[in-house]
Design a protein around this motif. Sequence first.
Motif, PDB file in Angstrom:
ATOM      1  N   LEU A  99     -10.139   8.425  10.653  1.00 11.81           N
ATOM      2  CA  LEU A  99      -9.002   8.524  11.564  1.00 11.81           C
ATOM      3  C   LEU A  99      -8.917   7.325  12.499  1.00 11.81           C
ATOM      4  O   LEU A  99      -7.835   6.790  12.748  1.00 11.81           O
ATOM      5  CB  LEU A  99      -9.105   9.805  12.387  1.00 11.81           C
ATOM      6  N   LEU A 100     -10.050   6.877  13.017  1.00  7.85           N
ATOM      7  CA  LEU A 100     -10.061   5.780  13.972  1.00  7.85           C
ATOM      8  C   LEU A 100      -9.787   4.431  13.317  1.00  7.85           C
ATOM      9  O   LEU A 100      -9.115   3.579  13.900  1.00  7.85           O
ATOM     10  CB  LEU A 100     -11.390   5.739  14.735  1.00  7.85           C
ATOM     11  N   ILE A 101     -10.297   4.234  12.116  1.00  3.18           N
ATOM     12  CA  ILE A 101     -10.144   2.935  11.454  1.00  3.18           C
ATOM     13  C   ILE A 101      -8.728   2.723  10.939  1.00  3.18           C
ATOM     14  O   ILE A 101      -8.199   1.608  10.976  1.00  3.18           O
ATOM     15  CB  ILE A 101     -11.160   2.793  10.296  1.00  3.18           C
ATOM     16  N   GLU A 102      -8.066   3.783  10.449  1.00  3.37           N
ATOM     17  CA  GLU A 102      -6.689   3.657   9.947  1.00  3.37           C
ATOM     18  C   GLU A 102      -6.557   2.491   8.973  1.00  3.37           C
ATOM     19  O   GLU A 102      -5.767   1.573   9.184  1.00  3.37           O
ATOM     20  CB  GLU A 102      -5.716   3.431  11.111  1.00  3.37           C
ATOM     21  N   LYS A 103      -7.309   2.541   7.896  1.00  2.00           N
ATOM     22  CA  LYS A 103      -7.330   1.419   6.960  1.00  2.00           C
ATOM     23  C   LYS A 103      -5.954   1.073   6.389  1.00  2.00           C
ATOM     24  O   LYS A 103      -5.674  -0.077   6.082  1.00  2.00           O
ATOM     25  CB  LYS A 103      -8.299   1.713   5.816  1.00  2.00           C
ATOM     26  N   GLY A 104      -5.113   2.099   6.236  1.00  3.63           N
ATOM     27  CA  GLY A 104      -3.792   1.847   5.655  1.00  3.63           C
ATOM     28  C   GLY A 104      -2.746   1.442   6.664  1.00  3.63           C
ATOM     29  O   GLY A 104      -1.603   1.176   6.305  1.00  3.63           O
ATOM     30  N   GLY A 105      -3.114   1.386   7.941  1.00  3.19           N
ATOM     31  CA  GLY A 105      -2.151   0.992   8.967  1.00  3.19           C
ATOM     32  C   GLY A 105      -1.663   2.173   9.788  1.00  3.19           C
ATOM     33  O   GLY A 105      -2.374   3.153   9.995  1.00  3.19           O
ATOM     34  N   LEU A 106      -0.433   2.074  10.225  1.00  2.00           N
ATOM     35  CA  LEU A 106       0.160   2.996  11.187  1.00  2.00           C
ATOM     36  C   LEU A 106       0.214   4.452  10.715  1.00  2.00           C
ATOM     37  O   LEU A 106       0.682   4.751   9.620  1.00  2.00           O
ATOM     38  CB  LEU A 106       1.578   2.525  11.497  1.00  2.00           C
ATOM     39  N   ILE A 107      -0.280   5.369  11.555  1.00  2.00           N
ATOM     40  CA  ILE A 107      -0.071   6.798  11.355  1.00  2.00           C
ATOM     41  C   ILE A 107       1.182   7.164  12.149  1.00  2.00           C
ATOM     42  O   ILE A 107       1.202   7.029  13.371  1.00  2.00           O
ATOM     43  CB  ILE A 107      -1.263   7.632  11.863  1.00  2.00           C
TER      44      ILE A 107
END
Length: 212
Positions: free
Chosen positions: A55-63
């Motif tokens: 959740l913190l890293i957000e590898k794919g970008g914007l949530i």
Amino acid sequence: IDEKKLQKQAEFMEKHSGCSMVLSNGYGYKVQKKRIFKLNPIPVKSPMFLSPHDLLIEKGGLIPTASMFFKESVENTLPFWARKLPAGDRPLRMWAVIHGDVYYDTNPMLIYRIGSIGSFYQRSQNYDYAQMICQKMCKFYDDFDTYTNGKLHDEIQYMIDREEYDFYSRVGDHHSKCKSAFYKRQPIHKRLLIKIISFIRIFSQRIKSFAK
């Protein structure tokens, strides 16, 4: 774009009492270019519960903010140092993941507009505003690191590095961006791509300056 989005998320949380937040995938829509694309903020192939790291890293970008469905207690218990920030969605997600389970649905349920008039994206192009965002968010990350007793220190440092990188991107400081800690974290092929794009933008800026 899913008429049953809220119903699906509510029913899931009713079945999983330990779940504090449900997120979904979505589409991004670039207003200026009129281009739509799938966001995929969490690069997984099937729905799953997320670890704090994911959740913190957000590898794919914007949530996308509109994807968030959460218990009232998540917002009610948010500490004072996590309030009144320029971006309030990320603190809520971070608070949720350390006080319950966070579930991610890979099915796109919404469209997130990027670059619309008056949006956060547009306002963040201003240097002073972008600097304020960076300073306040980094302060929050430090406070969050203290609150969690350093258990997520590596992830927090990653987020601080990314926040500084985003600041350089927003204000068009491509030289500093390519010297930043977040840039150095990237694999070589991505660093090369960033270098090429930065060179093109620097060249374009100089052409525009010369034309004036």
